[in-house]
Design a protein around this motif. Structure first.
Motif, short mmCIF file in Angstrom:
data_model
loop_
_atom_site.label_atom_id
_atom_site.label_comp_id
_atom_site.label_asym_id
_atom_site.label_seq_id
_atom_site.Cartn_x
_atom_site.Cartn_y
_atom_site.Cartn_z
N LEU A 92 8.83 7.53 5.81
CA LEU A 92 8.46 7.39 4.48
C LEU A 92 6.91 6.99 4.35
N GLY A 93 6.01 7.95 3.98
CA GLY A 93 4.71 7.54 3.75
C GLY A 93 4.40 7.84 2.46
N LYS A 94 2.98 7.64 2.00
CA LYS A 94 2.58 8.16 0.74
C LYS A 94 2.35 9.70 0.69
N PRO A 116 0.73 -0.99 -0.01
CA PRO A 116 -0.05 0.06 0.10
C PRO A 116 1.07 1.26 0.00
N GLY A 117 0.51 2.13 -0.91
CA GLY A 117 1.17 3.37 -1.13
C GLY A 117 2.70 3.17 -1.65
N MET A 145 1.61 5.88 9.09
CA MET A 145 0.87 4.85 9.31
C MET A 145 -0.48 4.95 8.48
N GLU A 146 -1.17 5.90 8.60
CA GLU A 146 -2.56 6.33 8.34
C GLU A 146 -2.38 6.64 6.49
N SER A 147 -1.30 7.22 6.04
CA SER A 147 -0.99 7.29 4.75
C SER A 147 -0.91 6.19 3.75
#
Length: 488
Positions: free
Chosen positions: A448-450, A148-149, A218-220
């Motif tokens: 790092l996230g989306k 995901p992402g 995490m939510e991204s």
């Protein structure tokens, strides 16, 4: 040589001219960034620091800030050693570190995507394919899977040292389950409690914003179609060496801390058992190693994981932070190719330099290592916590021969690096009740996230508390300092 300073607590400090001292210059003058701090500390005697040190230890003990040390015959729970004298990094220096750490994290994410998809970097021979195929952390189950992402290494811990030339070098990248960030935050709290008012004299970046940024990351990367994701932290349990950190981060983020037995998979979705019934889980920050997280896919004897978890992940019904299989890029053999990896995926020169590294799977480098062990540090490619390291100039002739034998039995498992002159920093030593120079490194934390990234403005300064020791890990008798990153 002995420094003649006006600070009572530093009156016996002796600068070692063989190493880069972060506080005192070569002509024994206090560096500009530390002058105010040393003036403030001059108000305290050595006896004051002995008392404050005991106060800090009591604070850590009362908060349960401990870690497990796994010995040959027993396991001990210890208070995390904390030093009262902070490390200061100015804005310009930190900007360089931050850009370099973020560059490495992004390059490693591209690398992980590639080796689990097109394998272009392997086909072009830039990174040898046999290094990947022989890595215990490469997971065939991740082939062609899209996390995901598009993020594999949501959390990275990059270890840096400052060499005698005053420049920072990367020792290694940690992207399986990098630990220590809770101690960064607790160090700040402990120092504020012990030396109230010191912070009023410096404009220092906060470190308490890590948890909120981690939760945003995490939510991204929530699964597709989920609006308000339920996030949890999964831990192996109270006997894990980093359990304090697991519980601290869960509490700081306001999410549940769970063990494998608290979760179950049904119809390829993950659920959490609660007193109000089953609740779907969307994002899991896992502090469980790959091989223990799902007994249906990996070790069937594992009681720590969740049966069916990987199947739910493969279908995109849950996100795992960090992604399974990231450990292949954690491999210290892969570290030797980081300059090429950065250039290949980002088209940039590395901002932070590697320590020159020899990999024993290369015949010419193996020969050099075997002939020069007394001048090298030998490290296994897949260990953490300072375990398995041999420092050549500390070994007897018999020990050197034993190390040679071990390397020749499995060259793929070992790298070697020159014995670097880690910088030293003034550190309060209990036995002498005085400040003495001790070797330090710095673990940075990058998220790092989306469409989002974050580097904690501080990091964990680890200290080798034993005189002359170069291994800073807490499991090897090391401690830590609060790390101040100054604003402009």
């Amino acid at each position: 040589m002995k420094l003649n300073t006006s600070q009572p607590s530093f009156s016996s400090y002796q600068r070692d001219t063989h190493f880069y001292d972060e506080i005192f210059s070569e002509n024994n003058e206090v560096k500009e960034v530390y002058k105010t701090l040393l003036n403030l500390y001059s108000e305290h005697t050595v006896q004051d620091f002995a008392r404050l040190n005991e106060k800090a230890k009591a604070s850590f003990f009362n908060q349960g800030i401990t870690f497990q040390v796994y010995g040959e015959h027993e396991t001990k729970e210890k208070i995390f050693p904390f030093d009262l004298f902070p490390r200061i990094i100015d804005h310009k220096e930190w900007s360089h570190i931050e850009k370099g750490v973020l560059q490495r994290s992004k390059a490693l994410n591209h690398f992980l995507w590639d080796i689990y998809h097109d394998k272009k970097i392997l086909k072009q021979g830039i990174v040898p394919i046999d290094l990947i195929n022989s890595s215990a952390n490469y997971l065939d189950q991740m082939q062609g899977l899209n996390p995901p992402g598009g993020i594999y290494n949501h959390i990275s811990g990059t270890d840096l040292i400052k060499h005698s030339d005053g420049k920072y070098y990367v020792l290694e990248d940690n992207i399986r389950c990098p630990s220590g960030v809770s101690y960064v935050i607790c160090n700040r709290t402990a120092l504020k409690r012990a030396l109230f008012g010191v912070f009023n004299h410096y404009q220092t970046h906060t470190v308490t914003d890590y948890a909120e940024n981690l939760l945003e990351i995490m939510e991204s990367v929530k699964p597709h179609g989920v609006d308000a994701p339920t996030c949890v932290v999964i831990t192996p349990g109270i006997y894990n060496s980093a359990y304090y950190e697991h519980s601290y981060l869960a509490k700081a983020m306001g999410v549940e801390l769970v063990e494998g037995r608290d979760l179950f998979v049904e119809n390829d979705f993950v659920y959490m058992r609660t007193i109000n019934g089953a609740q779907k889980v969307d994002v899991i920050y896992r502090r469980i190693d790959d091989t223990f997280m799902d007994p249906l896919e990996f070790r069937p004897d594992s009681t720590l994981g969740v049966p069916g978890l990987l199947a739910a992940y493969k279908l995109g019904n849950v996100c795992l932070v960090n992604a399974p299989g990231t450990g292949v890029a954690d491999d210290k053999a892969i570290y030797t190719y980081m300059p090429q990896i950065i250039k290949y995926y980002l088209g940039e020169e590395p901002i932070l330099s590697n320590v020159h590294t020899y990999h024993c799977h290369r015949p010419d480098e193996l020969k050099y290592v075997l002939d020069n062990i007394e001048n090298l540090v030998i490290k296994p490619v897949d260990e953490a916590g300072g375990y398995g390291i041999s420092i050549g100039n500390k070994l007897t002739k018999e020990e050197i021969e034993n190390v040679k034998k071990v390397i020749k039995e499995n060259p793929r498992k070992y790298i070697a690096q020159p014995i670097m002159s880690l910088s030293v920093h003034a550190t309060y030593i209990e036995d002498s009740k005085s400040f003495e120079p001790r070797h330090v490194d710095l673990r940075t934390f990058c998220l790092l996230g989306k469409d989002k990234s974050f580097v904690l403005k501080g990091g964990l300064t680890r200290v080798a508390l034993k005189k002359g020791n170069l291994i800073v890990n807490s499991s090897q008798g090391g401690g830590s300092k609060d790390t101040w990153v100054l604003k402009k």
